[in-house]
Design an enzyme around this catalytic site. Sequence first.
Site, PDB file in Angstrom:
ATOM      1  CG  ASP A  36      -2.101  -0.910   1.108  1.00  0.00           C
ATOM      2  OD1 ASP A  36      -2.258  -1.506   0.029  1.00  0.00           O
ATOM      3  OD2 ASP A  36      -2.861  -1.043   2.087  1.00  0.00           O
ATOM      4  CG  ASP A 293      -6.714  25.832 -39.611  1.00  0.00           C
ATOM      5  OD1 ASP A 293      -6.839  25.233 -40.691  1.00  0.00           O
ATOM      6  OD2 ASP A 293      -5.702  26.472 -39.290  1.00  0.00           O
ATOM      7  N   GLY A 428      -5.563  12.135 -37.059  1.00  0.00           N
ATOM      8  CA  GLY A 428      -5.825  11.100 -38.050  1.00  0.00           C
ATOM      9  C   GLY A 428      -5.467  11.539 -39.450  1.00  0.00           C
ATOM     10  CG  MET A 429      -5.771  15.299 -42.678  1.00  0.00           C
ATOM     11  SD  MET A 429      -6.429  14.316 -44.034  1.00  0.00           S
ATOM     12  CE  MET A 429      -8.179  14.680 -43.853  1.00  0.00           C
TER      13      MET A 429
END
EC number: 1.3.7.7
Length: 507
Positions: A36, A293, A428-429
């Site tokens: 612990d 954007d 992702g792009m």
Amino acid sequence: MKLAYWIYAGPAHIGTLRVASSFKNVHAIMHAPLGDDYFNVIRSMLERERDFTPVTTSVVDRHVLARGSQEKVVENITRKSNEENADLVVVTPTCTSSILQEDLALFVERAQIESNSDVILADVNHYRVNEFQAADRTLEQIIRFYINKSKKLSFEKTSKPSVNIIGIFTLGFHHHHDCREIKRLLEGLGIEINLIIPEGLSTTKIPELEKAWFNIVPYREVGLITANYLEKEWNIPYVSISPIGTIDTGIFIHEISIILNKIDPENNINFTEYAQQQAYSTSQAGWFSRSIDCQNLTGKKAVVFGDATHAAGITRVLTREIGVNVVCAGTYCTHDANWFGEQVQGLTNQILVTDDHTQIGDIIARLEPTAIFGTQIERHIGKRLEIPCGVISAPVHIQNFPLGYKPFLGYEGTNQIADLVYNSFTLGMEDHLLEIFGGHDTKEVITKSLSNETGLEWSTDGLNELKRVPGFVRGKVKRNTERYARNEGLNTITAEVIFAAKEALSQ
């Protein structure tokens, strides 16, 4: 209690230790078995501070079980009190050692006689509360202890408006950076900082909390109980709005002006001009929200999950300031479910309150958002589903304790949030563009799922066809194809199955 692979909020003793180790010259004694005692390692690794963590484990072992713990606990308290010359020693059991049902309060009473330090036992139920609730209660307990101890002392209010900042403590998500930003913001408003609690505060300074005109609680997870106590004890009002995003930062400043005008009506304080100036100069989020954007993000789907403060704040930023469609907003702070529901009502399609990571994982897999904003747990879920994730809340990894200046609160915080949102949606792009220009020559398609076994096999021509799908939508195409194959009772996915799944979805 339950065994979990991941947990969002730790056990109660972690919250107590976080608060105790944040104060200056306070030492904590943890009555616990080996296993612990991992708090020291976590704090040393993540905070990367120069000093040792002021926590000592009074180990519960077979010898202690045979003879009892009193002598050992009292000895450890008095020894650390003398070695560290501590102003205060906080004693806490863990869930494990609480099973022994020992009278630690009696141990503490005896230690108070033999020790030169103040000694208190953390007054929390280790079976009923989590890390945040215990931290909130322990902070109030320490504040109350020293205010009651110094009843004969009285302090006048400062001549100029001043404030106490409550709830900045060790292992908090960007707490040190947020504190710097709040201080910068208040300095611009002409408000002095009286005390910051508990980070770096000596317990001898606690009675001086009375000097402040008002209190600020940046995060509702820790500090609200203390703020309510100080309001009741000394009639000190408090602001509990978290300045996350441009709109809420403006509301935060407005709430401060309301409090100051109630205290000193003759000054007629108005911070509107300052707020507008900061929104146009320090913050770039307003300009970003009008840029092409940001407009490209309008309508994109996102899932938000975290502690109540950050999850609610980020949900409001995404919907009101950027135009993102939050399909699910959730928190693991089950004890604060009502407040969270009120804050995000009307801003999301679905509200989720749970401390079970599998539930949020299943919802993410079903909703298939473009991006996730959550904890490190959601980040791992996103990696398995090939969905980018921006981390906006604890629990976190070491990368969320940056050495550079990265606040989430205030006007500078709006810039950090805007960067996080934009980078999360465009991740992702970027992978897709890298593939086009040969950046991922050796990348292979790997089956990603929240379950260990999918029960499906991909043929060579099926994998080759899947590789031709752009990276930023490949995960979604793969999941849709596997869903189609299961519905059709297919065990092997070929190129023809991919085409059939596409046709089925388009109908």
